[in-house]
Each structure stands twice: as C-alpha cells, then as structure tokens.
Write a protein that holds these residues in place. Structure first.
Motif, PDB file in Angstrom:
ATOM      1  N   ARG A 238      17.449  16.069 103.064  1.00 40.26           N
ATOM      2  CA  ARG A 238      17.971  16.301 101.728  1.00 40.26           C
ATOM      3  C   ARG A 238      17.259  17.503 101.126  1.00 40.26           C
ATOM      4  NH1 ARG A 238      15.005  12.126  97.580  1.00 40.26           N
ATOM      5  NH2 ARG A 238      12.875  12.711  98.151  1.00 40.26           N
ATOM      6  N   VAL A 241      18.763  20.401  94.479  1.00 43.76           N
ATOM      7  CA  VAL A 241      19.831  21.283  94.012  1.00 43.76           C
ATOM      8  C   VAL A 241      20.029  21.060  92.516  1.00 43.76           C
ATOM      9  CG1 VAL A 241      21.001  21.210  96.251  1.00 43.76           C
ATOM     10  CG2 VAL A 241      21.674  19.601  94.442  1.00 43.76           C
ATOM     11  N   ILE A 243      22.852  20.276  89.442  1.00 40.86           N
ATOM     12  CA  ILE A 243      24.123  19.591  89.212  1.00 40.86           C
ATOM     13  C   ILE A 243      24.631  19.994  87.832  1.00 40.86           C
ATOM     14  CG2 ILE A 243      25.319  17.382  88.978  1.00 40.86           C
ATOM     15  CD1 ILE A 243      24.350  17.912  91.814  1.00 40.86           C
ATOM     16  N   LEU A 261      25.101  10.393  93.297  1.00 40.42           N
ATOM     17  CA  LEU A 261      25.985  11.492  93.674  1.00 40.42           C
ATOM     18  C   LEU A 261      26.851  11.070  94.850  1.00 40.42           C
ATOM     19  CD1 LEU A 261      23.478  14.489  93.581  1.00 40.42           C
ATOM     20  CD2 LEU A 261      25.219  13.928  91.888  1.00 40.42           C
ATOM     21  N   LEU A 281      20.430  11.729  90.834  1.00 42.39           N
ATOM     22  CA  LEU A 281      20.006  12.631  89.775  1.00 42.39           C
ATOM     23  C   LEU A 281      18.578  12.283  89.350  1.00 42.39           C
ATOM     24  CD1 LEU A 281      21.715  14.877  88.361  1.00 42.39           C
ATOM     25  CD2 LEU A 281      21.956  13.308  86.444  1.00 42.39           C
ATOM     26  N   LEU A 299      20.165  16.131  97.257  1.00 40.32           N
ATOM     27  CA  LEU A 299      21.490  16.003  97.861  1.00 40.32           C
ATOM     28  C   LEU A 299      21.367  16.020  99.376  1.00 40.32           C
ATOM     29  CD1 LEU A 299      24.562  15.965  97.092  1.00 40.32           C
ATOM     30  CD2 LEU A 299      24.519  18.450  97.404  1.00 40.32           C
ATOM     31  N   ALA A 305      26.385  22.773  99.143  1.00 40.02           N
ATOM     32  CA  ALA A 305      25.991  23.272  97.820  1.00 40.02           C
ATOM     33  C   ALA A 305      25.922  24.797  97.930  1.00 40.02           C
ATOM     34  CB  ALA A 305      24.649  22.698  97.391  1.00 40.02           C
ATOM     35  N   PRO A 306      26.728  25.512  97.147  1.00 41.60           N
ATOM     36  CA  PRO A 306      27.589  24.996  96.078  1.00 41.60           C
ATOM     37  C   PRO A 306      28.830  24.279  96.607  1.00 41.60           C
ATOM     38  CG  PRO A 306      27.867  27.363  96.331  1.00 41.60           C
ATOM     39  CD  PRO A 306      26.736  26.989  97.227  1.00 41.60           C
ATOM     40  N   VAL A 309      31.019  17.670  93.751  1.00 40.98           N
ATOM     41  CA  VAL A 309      30.443  16.337  93.921  1.00 40.98           C
ATOM     42  C   VAL A 309      30.961  15.473  92.777  1.00 40.98           C
ATOM     43  CG1 VAL A 309      28.342  17.059  95.118  1.00 40.98           C
ATOM     44  CG2 VAL A 309      28.375  16.981  92.616  1.00 40.98           C
ATOM     45  N   ARG A 324      29.665  19.695  89.901  1.00 35.12           N
ATOM     46  CA  ARG A 324      29.461  20.598  91.047  1.00 35.12           C
ATOM     47  C   ARG A 324      27.979  20.690  91.349  1.00 35.12           C
ATOM     48  NH1 ARG A 324      27.771  25.777  89.503  1.00 35.12           N
ATOM     49  NH2 ARG A 324      27.953  26.223  87.265  1.00 35.12           N
ATOM     50  N   ALA A 325      27.703  20.769  92.641  1.00 37.31           N
ATOM     51  CA  ALA A 325      26.345  21.026  93.092  1.00 37.31           C
ATOM     52  C   ALA A 325      26.159  22.527  93.225  1.00 37.31           C
ATOM     53  CB  ALA A 325      26.100  20.348  94.421  1.00 37.31           C
TER      54      ALA A 325
END
Length: 332
Positions: A238, A241, A243, A261, A281, A299, A305-306, A309, A324-325
């Motif tokens: 992971r 990132v 959000i 997520l 989150l 994530l 990403a981008p 999500v 969006r990530a």
C-alpha cells in the motif's frame, strides 16, 4: 461550522505570507561522549555528517524495520543533539532509545521546550528580526520544507518560545488557526504520527524514505527491511495518497478518518457487504485550495492513483460516495 472567510485568509497567509501557529512537539536532548556514535547506529540519517546547527528529518525504527517515530535530529554541539517529534511520542522515543543503550555514555533528557512554526513564502522577509532575537536566547531556527510548503520552526525553552497568541509578533506575521494548518498539511502530503504513521507503518508506504534515510552510512537498527524494499524498487502492498471528494459546500458530506476506500466508480447495486476494502482514510479536512474535502489515505497498490475511488462510512452502512485518489502533493 467552518468560517470560510477565516479559513481562506489563514490558508493564503500560510502559503504566500508569513503564518504562525503552535506546533505540538516533544523534545529530547541526547548528550554524552558516545551520543554521536550511538545515534548513528539508531537513526536512519547520517548523524556523523551533521555539523553544529545542522538538522535533518530521520526515522527511528524497530529491529524489524517498522516505524517507532518520524523525528528531526539537530546537532547542538560536539557531544549534544536535540530530537523533536510530534507531541505524545517523546516518551516512546526515549523508551526506544534506552532499550539499546547498554553501556554507552549517553544521557537522555526530556526538555520543557516549545515549537512556534512559521509558514509561507514571506517568512524570510517578515521574520528576520524575530529569528535574530530568539537566536540570542538559545532558540533553534530549524528550516522546514515539505513538497514545496516552506517555513521555519522556532524550537526552544517554553519561557522563551511563546505561542502565537502570547508572543508580540512582528508586523507581517499572522497567527493562523488549526483548521487552515491541518488543511495545508493534508494538501502538502505531510504525514503525522498517530494518523498516517503508526507502529505498523513501513517507511516506504508513507513516502518518507527519500528525505529521511541515508543509504551511504553504516548499519543502523531496522536497516535491513528499508534496504531490501529499496533494492526491489520500493514496492509495498500500500502507499500513502491523497483523496479528494467532489467539490461542494463544506457543511455537506464531510470526510472523516476511518472511512473505507473502494476501487472504481459506483457500481449498480452498490452493496456494502460485497464491496472490497482497498484502503482507509487517515486524515481529512476542508481545503479552500481545492474547494473540496480532502484527506490522506493508504491505498492498495492494485488500485490506480490518480484514479476513481469510492468512500464508505467506517461502519460500512449506506451507499458509497465517489471520490478520486491523487498523488501527493494535492496542490503546488
């Protein structure tokens, strides 16, 4: 209730002016004939390479490579160093350092110090006189830079470094509120202890290795995992990132830590029970820079990403929300 006028003004000051706020930090002094050698074997940075007054972000790791703390090390003289870390983690840092101290001639002491943080493009011009005065009273002026967010931290005894409300701030330096500070932290992608950084965190996941690790120094506790992951391209299950939720009024659909997520666009049916969790989150705030709720999250590497999500409340009840990530930082 968010005061949008105050939030907008404070954010502009923290980015483009000279904003002041109290950073909650714990401070530990490390002194003695063996202090340099001991810290060289415990911290991920090259401590021996620090000249008097120099400072660097560094990691304190467990033997298995998991995180004990993200902290800052500053050399104060030939045999002395100051470590500062997010508030609430000073005792853990001391306990971790004592664990491997053995017979080394090193003294550890928790200091009654405070940190006044100044942020923004105008800090150098506005704070020159203040820095000079405080330096004469033994206050450390430590430069700060994270993904383009710049400033200086004034670290020193509590009776010298007052809070932004208790200090006669020079013209041009403005006390800023916690909401704007947190929003700027999130947009800049600065991880915090207890939120993004926990004892389960692998440094590469948080994206902090490049700024905290020397790969040319000798061995240190926890080095093996860091070196092994780096040699394999930094691949971890992971990664941290940003959000961002769709733009809308700040009072509506707030994001909050603990929300789960889920990958992709909202599917037909949108059944919570069958929706695979791909992240969580860790922090959230309304940001005027994006005109939206934004947060930090870990994530799964299989999710782009981008990319799109979805968010669900921590209890998994109800429909998911589109978001969006994004890669960090979320804004320049």
């Amino acid at each position: 209730m968010i005061d949008m006028g105050v939030l907008e003004a404070d954010t502009a000051t923290l980015r483009h002016g000279a904003g002041a706020f109290r950073s909650a930090r714990d401070v530990v002094a490390v002194r003695g004939p063996d202090a340099e050698e001991y810290l060289q074997g415990q911290l991920s940075q090259d401590v021996i390479g620090l000249t008097v007054g120099a400072t660097a972000d560094t990691l304190l790791l467990e033997p298995d490579g998991k995180l004990s703390a993200l902290l800052r090390v500053t050399r104060t003289d030939g045999q002395g160093f100051v470590l500062d870390v997010d508030a609430g983690y000073g005792d853990a840092v001391v306990a971790r350092l004592r664990r491997f101290l053995l017979r080394a001639k090193v003294e550890l002491e928790t200091l009654d110090w405070r940190c006044l943080s100044l942020r923004g493009a105008g800090v150098d011009e506005a704070a020159g006189g203040l820095l000079t005065v405080l330096a004469e009273r033994g206050v450390l002026a430590l430069p700060f830079e994270w993904n383009g967010w710049r400033g200086v931290d004034l670290l020193g005894p509590s009776d010298v470094v007052l809070g932004p409300d208790g200090l006669d701030l020079p013209p041009g330096i403005v006390a800023c509120g916690a909401d704007a500070v947190e929003a700027c932290r999130i947009v800049s992608g600065v991880p915090a202890m207890g939120a993004e950084l926990t004892p389960k965190t692998i440094p590469h996941e948080a994206g902090v290795v490049a700024r905290t690790v020397s790969f040319t120094k000798g061995c240190y506790t926890g080095q093996e995992l860091v070196a092994r992951i780096d040699s394999r391209g930094g691949n971890v299950p992971r990664r941290l990132v940003g959000i961002v939720a769709p733009a809308g009024p700040p009072e509506a659909d707030a994001l909050s830590p603990g929300m789960t997520l889920h990958a992709g666009e909202v599917p037909d049916g949108d059944a919570a029970a069958a929706d695979k969790v791909v992240g969580t989150l860790t922090s959230a705030a309304w940001t005027v820079e994006l005109g939206a709720w934004a947060g930090l999250a870990y994530l799964h590497r299989n999710v782009d990403a981008p990319g799109p999500v979805r968010l669900r409340s921590g209890d998994g009840i109800g429909e998911s929300r589109p978001a969006r990530a994004a890669l960090l930082p979320l804004a320049e």
